[in-house]
Design a protein around this motif. Structure first.
Motif, short mmCIF file in Angstrom:
data_model
loop_
_atom_site.label_atom_id
_atom_site.label_comp_id
_atom_site.label_asym_id
_atom_site.label_seq_id
_atom_site.Cartn_x
_atom_site.Cartn_y
_atom_site.Cartn_z
N LYS A 93 0.82 -1.22 0.00
CA LYS A 93 0.00 0.00 0.00
C LYS A 93 0.85 1.26 0.00
O LYS A 93 0.56 2.21 -0.73
CB LYS A 93 -0.94 -0.02 1.21
N LYS A 147 -0.47 6.55 -3.21
CA LYS A 147 -0.37 6.51 -1.75
C LYS A 147 1.09 6.62 -1.30
O LYS A 147 1.37 6.98 -0.16
CB LYS A 147 -1.02 5.23 -1.21
N ASN A 174 -10.71 1.70 -0.46
CA ASN A 174 -9.41 2.21 -0.91
C ASN A 174 -9.33 2.31 -2.43
O ASN A 174 -8.32 1.97 -3.05
CB ASN A 174 -8.27 1.32 -0.38
#
Length: 521
Positions: free
Chosen positions: A34, A56, A139
């Motif tokens: 992530k 991210k 997400n």
């Protein structure tokens, strides 16, 4: 207002742009990546360039379109992943479309990973908030645009600089760049070369000049975005996915065998509902025979659920009430519409001490009322059952409304009352005054009155409480715009709610009238 502008005002479209869907899906399957440098490559002029980046991982050195060799020198730990197969991406996209179908069945897929929703004309901002919260919990990067046309909604979702929470249906697209009209890159370069960069500048150019230079492309997309020209909406055809059918070799001999067979189908269907995190409110059980005859039993729940015991109990009650059953050769259970499961955290459990989950009194009452609504719906019909619902009004007889129970039945949404109100409230009814305390003071409640074939002697009176009516709606020569309410306790133990009303019969003549509107016990 002409017909086209009126139709445009009645329409509402929500555009959902998923700019980083490929990376988001990879991170969904690999959550350990992530916050790491991750990218997807594509070949361009025999060179590998960065097609998508993990936003991210915040790095100002990595940019989309950069060559892989340059990116590795800037970020040596860059992770290169292959894009998901097309079938895998379709699987996730279908799950997104399936969830969005709970808001509206009219969904279209536009270019550049964009979904267009044709929502009802009574647009509510809760739609966008609901969509945004679900995508953020998953997400998935998203940009939302709301407008009266498909082109304007697409432009807002791709090029609007405002925060998506502030995106309103009435926001103008005049300040957006001309490439937000979905015209070709070649046309954009030509317009930019003559100093036209925004839609407001393009609107000042005559259509004849646009048609001579760009044929019908630019003027057509401009008219579609502004609502001057209609745009076809190609909605995706969604078929009911939650259905199970079995063929029977032997005809069931009694109703209990039919219930047992149908129970197994409903259990399998509820397992699918739970795995998809959705609930059902209307379940159809269809019995077919060789004579092409069929009988449908519809199970309507007060609120959506995926509990097979709840559904089977209502189905069994409906089937046992029928006089006979046909020769059944196949049983089919289908759900045409589903609702997403609302997850609520009830309690945090200690890791060392296990605590029993205790339902609050309001939850127990809510479940009991839902079950009562379902039972009455079976006996009397779904449209015959109404519930009281609050309405914003300070006038007692206008503070509630009767309506059919919705998808999510709530019993604790009534506003808090700061002054005592009767448990039984009804439309004002006149009473016959038999004895007044004082003729000079007619505002004080009567000492003795007649109502409902019964005589009441007032022992105690509490008040007055003045409530003003809608004075702008009250007729000038009909009644006063204020009421003085009194709580009166009679000798027989009744606790009533009275008020005084002045009615004018002539210019200078008026007459007091007392009415009753509720009972406290």
């Amino acid at each position: 207002m002409n017909q086209k502008e009126q139709n445009m005002n009645n329409n509402c479209f929500i555009s959902i742009w998923l700019p980083n869907l490929s990376i988001d899906l990879i991170l969904m399957e690999n959550p350990q990546l992530k916050y790491k440098p991750l990218c997807i490559l594509r070949m361009y002029r025999k060179q590998r360039i960065i097609f998508k980046l993990n936003h991210k991982y915040r790095s100002s050195n990595l940019v989309q379109g950069m060559k892989l060799t340059d990116a590795l020198t800037v970020e040596p730990d860059l992770i290169v992943k292959k894009d998901l197969p097309l079938e895998r991406k379709k699987f996730y996209l279908n799950k997104i479309i399936f969830w969005l179908s709970s808001i509206t069945p009219r969904i279209s897929i536009a270019k550049n990973s964009t979904l267009i929703l044709d929502v009802p004309c009574t647009f509510r901002s809760s739609y966008t908030e609901k969509i945004r919260s679900v995508f953020e919990n998953s997400n998935i990067t998203n940009h939302i645009g709301v407008a009266n046309t498909v082109g304007a909604a697409w432009a807002k979702s791709h090029f609007s600089e405002k925060d998506r929470l502030e995106n309103s249906i009435n926001d103008s697209i005049s300040n957006l760049p001309i490439k937000s009209l979905r015209i070709s890159h070649r046309s954009v370069k030509k317009l930019n070369s003559v100093g036209i960069e925004t839609i407001s500048q393009l609107a000042k150019v005559p259509k004849t000049e646009l048609y001579l230079r760009f044929d019908n492309e630019v003027s057509s997309f401009f008219d579609k975005a502004t609502g001057k020209e209609g745009e076809p909406f190609l909605a995706i055809k969604t078929e009911p996915k939650f259905q199970i059918k079995i063929d029977l070799s032997e005809h069931p001999s009694c109703k209990y065998q039919v219930i047992s067979l149908t129970k197994k189908i409903i259990m399998d269907l509820c397992i699918k509902l739970k795995s998809s995190h959705v609930n059902a409110q209307i379940i159809k059980i269809i019995f077919n025979s060789e004579r092409k005859l069929h009988r449908i039993i519809e199970v309507s729940l007060a609120k959506p659920s995926n509990s097979h015991t709840h559904i089977v109990s209502i189905f069994a009650a409906k089937l046992l009430r029928q006089k006979d059953i046909p020769e059944i050769h196949s049983i089919k259970v289908e759900i045409l519409k589903t609702y997403p499961t609302i997850h609520e955290q009830k309690e945090l459990l200690d890791s060392t001490i296990s605590k029993e989950k205790k339902a609050t009194l309001s939850e127990i009452d809510n479940n009991n009322i839902c079950q009562l609504v379902e039972k009455l719906g079976i006996r009397l019909g779904k449209d015959s059952v109404n519930i009281f619902s609050p309405r914003e009004s300070h006038i007692p007889e206008k503070s509630y409304i009767l309506k059919i129970p919705g998808h999510y039945l709530k019993t604790n949404d009534w506003p808090m009352q700061y002054k005592p109100r009767p448990k039984i409230l009804f439309e004002p009814q006149p009473i016959i005054v038999l004895k007044q305390i004082s003729k000079l003071d007619s505002q004080v409640p009567p000492k003795l009155f007649w109502w409902g074939d019964k005589k009441y002697e007032v022992l105690k009176a509490i008040g007055p409480e003045r409530i003003s009516l809608d004075w702008w709606l009250v007729k000038r020569n009909h009644e006063n715009s204020e009421r003085d309410y009194w709580q009166v306790k009679s000798a027989c133990g009744s606790h009533l709610w009275l008020f005084n009303l002045k009615k004018k019969f002539e210019v200078n003549a008026c007459r007091d009238q007392w009415l009753i509107q509720g009972q406290f016990c």
